[in-house]
Design an enzyme around this catalytic site. Structure first.
Site, PDB file in Angstrom:
ATOM      1  CD  GLU A  53       4.454  -0.900  -1.424  1.00 21.96           C
ATOM      2  OE1 GLU A  53       3.643  -1.736  -0.761  1.00 21.96           O
ATOM      3  OE2 GLU A  53       4.198   0.407  -1.370  1.00 21.96           O
ATOM      4  CD  GLU A 101      11.949 -10.729   3.603  1.00 27.05           C
ATOM      5  OE1 GLU A 101      11.946 -11.982   3.200  1.00 27.05           O
ATOM      6  OE2 GLU A 101      12.771 -10.569   4.652  1.00 27.05           O
ATOM      7  N   GLY A 148       0.867  -1.290   0.030  1.00 29.24           N
ATOM      8  CA  GLY A 148      -0.015   0.064   0.078  1.00 29.24           C
ATOM      9  C   GLY A 148       0.760   1.236   0.039  1.00 29.24           C
TER      10      GLY A 148
END
Length: 174
Positions: free
Chosen positions: A92, A142, A72
């Site tokens: 992302e 990650e 987000g």
């Protein structure tokens, strides 16, 4: 420090007579312009895979660098909340959101560059096209899938995300 204290001059006429008018506004005594400090729109995605595991990221940047997070970020100007969460998930995680459904919101304070940014964090349950395309990018160091029963809210660095996880997991377990 209240965020309005950072603004000393009227953005319209440049006057230094830009004074507190209310808890959330400053008004220029010279030209009459009143600036209201409204929250920035932000979004958070809950994404479950076919095993019911939640997609979680490790934060690459401050604030809360190294802690866990959910995909987000901030909405861009001219972008809907759904478009924003779709874009942030893609940036992302590399995943393509096919459906984003709003579920709730939480007001938040986000420390950025030494300033408290007031936000309204909107939480979405998102469906994605192909979970195998998962690849950390942008703000994510990650990405990983964690079963809901193994989520430890205290490992998440942002207060609103911890609160949102609590609400989501409570509703999901009913």
């Amino acid at each position: 420090m209240h965020p309005l204290e950072k603004f000393n001059y009227c953005p319209v006429c440049g006057s230094s007579h830009f004074d507190i008018s209310s808890e959330r506004s400053k008004k220029c005594q010279n030209c009459g312009f009143e600036y209201f400090l409204n929250p920035s729109a932000a979004n958070v995605a809950f994404i479950l895979n076919e095993k019911g595991e939640l997609l979680v990221e490790r934060r690459k940047n401050e604030p809360a660098k190294g802690t866990l997070d959910l995909p987000g970020g901030f909405c861009d100007i001219g972008e809907s909340a759904e478009e924003g969460v779709t874009r942030e998930v893609k940036e992302e995680t590399g995943l393509e959101v096919t459906h984003a459904r709003y579920i709730f919101s939480i007001p938040n304070v986000y420390l950025y560059s030494g300033m408290d940014i007031r936000t309204l964090d909107m939480f979405f349950i998102c469906e994605v096209k192909d979970t195998s395309a998962l690849k950390a990018g942008d703000d994510a160091a990650e990405c990983m899938w964690i079963p809901l029963e193994e989520i430890r809210k205290e490992q998440f660095g942002l207060r609103s995300v911890r609160q949102g996880l609590y609400e989501f997991i409570e509703k999901h377990q009913r």
